[in-house]
Design an enzyme around this catalytic site. Sequence first.
Site, PDB file in Angstrom:
ATOM      1  N   GLN A  70      49.605  37.369  45.850  1.00 25.38           N
ATOM      2  CA  GLN A  70      50.041  36.128  45.215  1.00 25.38           C
ATOM      3  C   GLN A  70      50.011  36.216  43.682  1.00 25.38           C
ATOM      4  O   GLN A  70      49.376  37.112  43.122  1.00 25.38           O
ATOM      5  CB  GLN A  70      49.127  34.975  45.646  1.00 25.38           C
ATOM      6  CG  GLN A  70      49.172  34.666  47.129  1.00 25.38           C
ATOM      7  CD  GLN A  70      48.315  33.467  47.473  1.00 25.38           C
ATOM      8  OE1 GLN A  70      47.356  33.574  48.200  1.00 25.38           O
ATOM      9  NE2 GLN A  70      48.659  32.298  46.947  1.00 25.38           N
ATOM     10  N   HIS A  71      50.684  35.261  43.067  1.00 26.08           N
ATOM     11  CA  HIS A  71      50.538  34.914  41.633  1.00 26.08           C
ATOM     12  C   HIS A  71      51.155  35.870  40.613  1.00 26.08           C
ATOM     13  O   HIS A  71      51.283  35.503  39.445  1.00 26.08           O
ATOM     14  CB  HIS A  71      49.054  34.738  41.228  1.00 26.08           C
ATOM     15  CG  HIS A  71      48.217  33.952  42.148  1.00 26.08           C
ATOM     16  ND1 HIS A  71      48.485  32.649  42.472  1.00 26.08           N
ATOM     17  CD2 HIS A  71      47.096  34.293  42.863  1.00 26.08           C
ATOM     18  CE1 HIS A  71      47.556  32.209  43.332  1.00 26.08           C
ATOM     19  NE2 HIS A  71      46.710  33.198  43.589  1.00 26.08           N
ATOM     20  N   ASP A  75      50.234  36.523  50.594  1.00 26.23           N
ATOM     21  CA  ASP A  75      49.600  37.370  51.617  1.00 26.23           C
ATOM     22  C   ASP A  75      48.569  36.627  52.468  1.00 26.23           C
ATOM     23  O   ASP A  75      48.457  36.882  53.680  1.00 26.23           O
ATOM     24  CB  ASP A  75      49.023  38.668  51.021  1.00 26.23           C
ATOM     25  CG  ASP A  75      48.034  38.456  49.888  1.00 26.23           C
ATOM     26  OD1 ASP A  75      47.745  37.294  49.517  1.00 26.23           O
ATOM     27  OD2 ASP A  75      47.550  39.470  49.357  1.00 26.23           O
TER      28      ASP A  75
HETATM   29  O1  LIG Z   1      44.973  35.871  44.260  1.00 25.63           O
HETATM   30  C1  LIG Z   1      44.798  35.885  45.466  1.00 25.63           C
HETATM   31  C2  LIG Z   1      44.740  34.615  46.241  1.00 25.63           C
HETATM   32  O2  LIG Z   1      44.782  33.475  45.435  1.00 25.63           O
HETATM   33  C3  LIG Z   1      44.634  37.198  46.154  1.00 25.63           C
HETATM   34  O3  LIG Z   1      44.203  37.057  47.480  1.00 25.63           O
HETATM   35  C4  LIG Z   1      45.918  37.987  46.060  1.00 25.63           C
HETATM   36  O4  LIG Z   1      46.893  37.370  46.904  1.00 25.63           O
HETATM   37  C5  LIG Z   1      45.726  39.469  46.344  1.00 25.63           C
HETATM   38  O5  LIG Z   1      45.409  39.753  47.666  1.00 25.63           O
HETATM   39  P1  LIG Z   1      44.938  41.195  48.215  1.00 25.63           P
HETATM   40  O6  LIG Z   1      45.935  42.205  47.738  1.00 25.63           O
HETATM   41  O7  LIG Z   1      43.566  41.431  47.713  1.00 25.63           O
HETATM   42  O8  LIG Z   1      44.982  41.020  49.709  1.00 25.63           O
END
Ligand SMILES: O=C(CO)[C@@H](O)[C@H](O)COP(=O)(O)O
Length: 460
Positions: free
Chosen positions: A71-72, A220
């Site tokens: 995300q983000h 994700d």
């Molecule tokens: O920033 C967040 C949720 O807000 C993280 O969960 C990212 O979405 C990255 O996820 P992973 O790659 O660690 O699964």
Amino acid sequence: MALVAGVDSSTQSCKVVVRDAETGALVREGRAPHPAGTEVHPDAWWDALQEAVSQAGGLADVEAVSVAAQQHGMVCLDDRGEVVRPALLWNDTRSAGAAAELIGELGGPQAWAEAIGSVPVASLTVTKLRWLARNEPESVARTAAVCLPHDWLTWKLAGGGLDALVTDRSDASGTGYWSPSTEDYRPDLLELAMGKVPLLPRVVGPAELTAGRYGAGAGDNAAAALGVQIQPGDVVVSVGTSGTAFARSASAVADGTGIVNGFADAEGTYLPLVCTLNASRVLDATAAMLGVDLAELSRLALSAPAGAGGLALVPYLEGERTPNKPDSTGALHGLRLDTATPAHLARAAVEGLLCSLADAIDALVAAGTPLRRVLLIGGGARSEAVRRIAPAVFGCQVVVPAAGEYVADGAARQAAWAVSGADAPPLWSSLTSEVFEAEATPHVRERYAAARELTVARPS
Ligand SMILES: O=C(CO)[C@@H](O)[C@H](O)COP(=O)(O)O
Ligand SMILES: Nc1ncnc2c1ncn2[C@@H]1O[C@H](COP(=O)(O)OP(=O)(O)O)[C@@H](O)[C@H]1O
């Protein structure tokens, strides 16, 4: 047999699964690594996707594909669709100051929680755009469109001009300029952050197909909720690069303390979520310090007593997002001659990581989430020590679904839903899982709570 594909373009790697749309049976899969770092050119994700797709036997015979991703991440495109600069990822903390500025400018944390469901921290896209405006005005001037990692990959697969960019409500809700309660963009907040309003991806419905065969995709964590077929009372805890704890909710959450993010989910409801910056890599780093592999780290941790004789590890190795301490460092407290052993350190690392996630679960429960059991997923859930110590630290039953790629699976399930035209995602045959139970060890959390505040900032 109709086939669907799901992609997980996560922080460390790209995974692709091809599944039977009706039963969910795994047919083929592939994976490829991503580069390290918190600033990554999106072309690296595209290259990894190509490699993972080719390992998975290609996508020519699949009816639909959905992409889920970290995300983000801030992906800026110019008017020809070229990437303006490398993406700043969710775990890049350089925009922490920008987050504080934006909170003040809108009238405080609660105003943000009510506007977009979350209080900005460095992870949220809106703060990265403010950082860009302050530090690279020439990049802002070139930016014609802003999108997220999953939007960009879907667009690369589907083709088309900038106006073909699409996203979904789960990932849009992590930008900081989309409101889960009104389901609309907040262009005023983009204007506030970066002084302009570039083109934004169209938010398509959870089961919509674009360009004939591309699903809406998802962030994700929302995809993982689809992948594990989350039930009421389930709190999912993911031990990946990030540590996350989340649950499905019928109503939107607006937590002015900033601990719980009030995200939307990928099914039309909500996904309150707490996220930390330090999870599986705490284990990677501890194993590296001890000069052992992850299996030996697990064996060592399980050979030490619960509480590691008072040795407590605060796992803020990358700074921390929850609690919001972007400049913090990790710490080790309680060293004595008898706790200065590899086994005690391994145990303290596993317990420190789990205690930070237990705090995350507590915050969800305090925000009204029912907790019947924890579903433990992510790369770190492959650790025997994590699985066995988790129920003692969390104080509840922990269910570990068979090792798998639940984010990619959730994306595939979304694609199957879109193909089916049904009102709800298909119910795939239930997952095999292992149940872990243990006597609660509150003294471990008490010791961690005493150590948690005793950290120093990283040297400037
Ligand atoms: O920033 C967040 C949720 O807000 C993280 O969960 C990212 O979405 C990255 O996820 P992973 O790659 O660690 O699964
Ligand atoms: N057996 C294991 N024990 C502990 N950690 C593991 C094990 N297998 C994989 N991991 C960890 O899982 C992490 C990757 O998990 P993953 O969920 O794919 O991360 P992300 O989604 O953030 O890319 C790596 O840090 C890796 O060290």
